[in-house]
Design a protein around this motif. Sequence first.
Motif, short mmCIF file in Angstrom:
data_model
loop_
_atom_site.label_atom_id
_atom_site.label_comp_id
_atom_site.label_asym_id
_atom_site.label_seq_id
_atom_site.Cartn_x
_atom_site.Cartn_y
_atom_site.Cartn_z
N LEU A 6 2.02 -71.16 -9.40
CA LEU A 6 1.79 -72.54 -9.81
C LEU A 6 1.38 -72.61 -11.28
CD1 LEU A 6 1.47 -75.52 -8.91
CD2 LEU A 6 -0.92 -75.01 -8.48
N VAL A 7 0.44 -71.75 -11.67
CA VAL A 7 -0.02 -71.73 -13.05
C VAL A 7 1.13 -71.35 -14.00
CG1 VAL A 7 -1.49 -70.45 -14.68
CG2 VAL A 7 -2.48 -71.42 -12.61
N GLN A 8 1.97 -70.42 -13.54
CA GLN A 8 3.12 -70.05 -14.37
C GLN A 8 4.06 -71.23 -14.58
OE1 GLN A 8 4.07 -66.52 -12.22
NE2 GLN A 8 3.58 -65.19 -13.94
N SER A 43 -9.27 -70.74 -7.45
CA SER A 43 -8.13 -69.82 -7.61
C SER A 43 -7.25 -70.25 -8.78
CB SER A 43 -7.29 -69.78 -6.33
OG SER A 43 -8.08 -69.41 -5.25
N LEU A 44 -7.13 -71.55 -8.92
CA LEU A 44 -6.33 -72.10 -10.03
C LEU A 44 -6.96 -71.69 -11.37
CD1 LEU A 44 -3.88 -74.04 -10.32
CD2 LEU A 44 -5.53 -75.88 -10.58
N ALA A 61 -8.60 -74.65 -22.93
CA ALA A 61 -9.52 -75.01 -21.85
C ALA A 61 -8.76 -75.67 -20.71
CB ALA A 61 -10.59 -75.96 -22.40
N LEU A 62 -9.18 -75.38 -19.50
CA LEU A 62 -8.59 -76.00 -18.31
C LEU A 62 -9.65 -76.82 -17.59
CD1 LEU A 62 -6.31 -76.29 -16.16
CD2 LEU A 62 -7.32 -74.30 -15.05
N GLU A 63 -9.32 -78.09 -17.35
CA GLU A 63 -10.20 -78.92 -16.53
C GLU A 63 -9.43 -79.32 -15.29
OE1 GLU A 63 -12.01 -82.33 -18.50
OE2 GLU A 63 -12.23 -83.31 -16.56
N VAL A 64 -10.03 -79.09 -14.13
CA VAL A 64 -9.38 -79.47 -12.88
C VAL A 64 -10.15 -80.64 -12.28
CG1 VAL A 64 -8.62 -78.72 -10.60
CG2 VAL A 64 -8.65 -77.09 -12.51
#
Length: 118
Positions: A6-8, A43-44, A61-64
């Motif tokens: 998914l991240v890919q 996990s993400l 930066a990643l914000e979920v």
Amino acid sequence: MHEMSLVQSIFALLREEMIKHDGKKLKKVVIKNGALAGVVTESLKFAWEALSPAEGFEGVALEVREIPIRVACGDCGEEFEPEHVRCMPCPRCDQLLGHKVLQGKEMLIDSIEIDDGQ
Ligand SMILES: [Zn+2]
């Protein structure tokens, strides 16, 4: 762990998007993770950290944002946010089945922040 692939695919989308912002740096990505999307936020984030250097997104930066489930009752139309994914009694009429999902299935890039290098 399907969060890796998914991240890919998110990185692939971002690469395409960044072509429009030639030479600028991606600072932050906001992803919406619906409670029914079947994606574990931790996990993400882990997959993001693990894969970003090799994919050319190191330091981004990643914000979920976790999106709760919201449904409309199939019987009376009452809209509510159920406490559990599998058992969703309507607070007005107790109907368990046939609800329409209004939100909570989404898994998408909500927004990105770009450093325009001023
Ligand atoms: Zn109802």
